[in-house]
Design an enzyme around this catalytic site. Sequence first.
Site, PDB file in Angstrom:
ATOM      1  N   HIS A 186      25.608  11.514 -22.366  1.00 12.80           N
ATOM      2  CA  HIS A 186      24.756  12.143 -23.373  1.00 12.80           C
ATOM      3  C   HIS A 186      23.533  12.783 -22.714  1.00 12.80           C
ATOM      4  O   HIS A 186      23.110  13.891 -23.076  1.00 12.80           O
ATOM      5  CB  HIS A 186      24.321  11.088 -24.399  1.00 12.80           C
ATOM      6  CG  HIS A 186      23.886  11.651 -25.710  1.00 12.80           C
ATOM      7  ND1 HIS A 186      23.368  10.858 -26.707  1.00 12.80           N
ATOM      8  CD2 HIS A 186      23.868  12.911 -26.205  1.00 12.80           C
ATOM      9  CE1 HIS A 186      23.083  11.600 -27.761  1.00 12.80           C
ATOM     10  NE2 HIS A 186      23.364  12.856 -27.482  1.00 12.80           N
ATOM     11  N   HIS A 227      26.091   6.635 -22.619  1.00 12.47           N
ATOM     12  CA  HIS A 227      24.687   7.043 -22.697  1.00 12.47           C
ATOM     13  C   HIS A 227      24.371   8.070 -21.608  1.00 12.47           C
ATOM     14  O   HIS A 227      23.684   9.066 -21.843  1.00 12.47           O
ATOM     15  CB  HIS A 227      23.769   5.831 -22.504  1.00 12.47           C
ATOM     16  CG  HIS A 227      23.608   4.975 -23.708  1.00 12.47           C
ATOM     17  ND1 HIS A 227      23.240   5.465 -24.945  1.00 12.47           N
ATOM     18  CD2 HIS A 227      23.725   3.619 -23.871  1.00 12.47           C
ATOM     19  CE1 HIS A 227      23.157   4.471 -25.812  1.00 12.47           C
ATOM     20  NE2 HIS A 227      23.440   3.347 -25.188  1.00 12.47           N
ATOM     21  N   HIS A 251      30.175   1.760 -21.932  1.00 11.70           N
ATOM     22  CA  HIS A 251      29.097   1.963 -22.902  1.00 11.70           C
ATOM     23  C   HIS A 251      27.912   2.682 -22.243  1.00 11.70           C
ATOM     24  O   HIS A 251      27.429   3.706 -22.750  1.00 11.70           O
ATOM     25  CB  HIS A 251      28.659   0.605 -23.457  1.00 11.70           C
ATOM     26  CG  HIS A 251      27.546   0.678 -24.456  1.00 11.70           C
ATOM     27  ND1 HIS A 251      27.746   0.547 -25.814  1.00 11.70           N
ATOM     28  CD2 HIS A 251      26.201   0.860 -24.307  1.00 11.70           C
ATOM     29  CE1 HIS A 251      26.601   0.652 -26.445  1.00 11.70           C
ATOM     30  NE2 HIS A 251      25.636   0.844 -25.551  1.00 11.70           N
ATOM     31  N   GLU A 252      27.447   2.146 -21.121  1.00  6.68           N
ATOM     32  CA  GLU A 252      26.287   2.743 -20.460  1.00  6.68           C
ATOM     33  C   GLU A 252      26.609   4.138 -19.920  1.00  6.68           C
ATOM     34  O   GLU A 252      25.751   5.028 -19.907  1.00  6.68           O
ATOM     35  CB  GLU A 252      25.775   1.824 -19.352  1.00  6.68           C
ATOM     36  CG  GLU A 252      25.306   0.456 -19.819  1.00  6.68           C
ATOM     37  CD  GLU A 252      24.303   0.519 -20.958  1.00  6.68           C
ATOM     38  OE1 GLU A 252      23.531   1.498 -21.038  1.00  6.68           O
ATOM     39  OE2 GLU A 252      24.292  -0.409 -21.786  1.00  6.68           O
TER      40      GLU A 252
END
Length: 577
Positions: free
Chosen positions: A373, A370, A366-367
């Site tokens: 991105h 980020h 998940h991190e």
Amino acid sequence: VLKTNQYDSLGTTERRIIDSALLECKLSGIALEGVNRARFSEIKQQLAKLEAQFNENVMDATQAFSLEITEKEKARLAGIPDSSVANFQRKAESKGKQGYLIGIDGPSFLAVMTHADDRELRAQIYKAFQTRATNQVEETTKFDNTPLMVEILTLKQELAQLLGFNNYSELSLAKKMANDTTVVVKFLEDLAARAKPIAVKDLSAITDWTKEKYPELFDNNDTLLPWDVAYYANKLKEERYQVSEQIVKEFFPVDKVLSGLFAVAERLYGITIKERSASGKDRVEVWHPDVKFYDIFNGDRLIAGFYLDLYARENKRGGAWMDECICRMQTAEGLQLPIAYLNCNSEPAVAGTALLTHTNVVTLFHEFGHGLHHMLTNVDYLTVSGINEVPWDAVELPSQFMEFFCWEEEGLKLISAHYQSGETLGEELLQNMLAARNFNAGIQAVRQIEFALFDFRLHMVTGNIDGDSIQAVLDQVRTEVAVIVPPEFVRFQNSFTHIFGGGYSAGYYSYKWAEVLAADAFSKFAEKGIFNRTTGDEFLQNILAVGGSRDLMEQFALFRGRAPSIDALLKYTGLSQ
């Protein structure tokens, strides 16, 4: 002054920057005059201090608690994984004590609630965790966050009204994909209506199984107590699917998970990730020996880098997060490359080996989503590169998208290998893990919806507010949504750092909103092949690379070929029954 014909002649990115700047000017109070402008500035300064204090209180209250277990009392730790017990022992040693110290940091709390056979121990840790930063713990009353919550909410009401909004929730939507409070509330309420019947079935299944196996627990009531649910749910899950978290954990040593994570990114986007040496002329200074630094290359060209801080330790902020270190931008000296901070709080290594639970693995992915991105942007303007100016309710799209690769067979084979034998996940264990994926999906969904609806409705409140009225909003939401009703002493809101000490005020719904986008995006990979390079390039160019330089709803439609659909989310989360 930029004339209309000049504006029209600009490119999409430049016009987006101007539009965003004008909106930001409005939201920054630039149009206010005199007393109102001074008051606006004062509120912003006060909020920054109050939110920082809120976070500090949660951290201090968490650090202030520890339950000492002597060597003679070690039987109380029965059922808790050896790695967690070793960390309890290490914490005691660091304090110059014998035996074990149990804290209420995330890993310790979850280890006890999920695995401790001692029911009284579970109850103790549950109460300590749920009363952090409140006035209910005499020793730590000074960390009570109730006055801070009241002041933060009151100031945010005033701030919104100064800017011409009816409430803070309206203000929060000014820069989000959802453009109306009724849209958000309806979205959450509709999702709750789908999820709650499944959550009721989930809880009934756990309760019925526990009654059959442990009838003595139900002498005076027909329901499980909150500190029993996770424990017996885990036992039911292990029996039903033959999946033990501790057995699964042995297949996720950190080094294998990281190499697999990087392999996933490389297959999707054609990049290469290499660890920077801790010595030599190119070495990078780090703030703790556990922290590592990695470079990202596109071919031979360096395009980004990131720090990785994986493990929990004393005085480190809890949870997991990505933050910007340096953003991509064109400067007079040349192109400045993006660098990210990636932080998790997994259990540290024991005997030289760090093993991750599958939940830890999902969090790491998940991190990293980020981070990608932020790092894979191709925008050279600081204000819209990476995650800058990405709508808050879309910023979770890349992170939640990455989570799906932790559940696909092809992805799991890349990130798993037994830490001793090197064997991959056996077919039976793999299939059982996949079958167990949506175990308790309903309960998990209503929990997140509860948080989101509480947050959004709370920030729609106008008029006088106090601790009781905050609790009243939460109680009403729980009446509508929750299936597990907590005891009266629970003050979850006092440690809700996302909305009182972070950027999610009236925006926690973004997790669910972005889940719809992420599931729908991944469904295209499922259709084309999860490592299909063409699809990966399309996701990169339409979503990751553009940062905040384009309208994300339009970009999503370009990638998917249509507007987003909730169907994929319902399918993947088991809510379409």
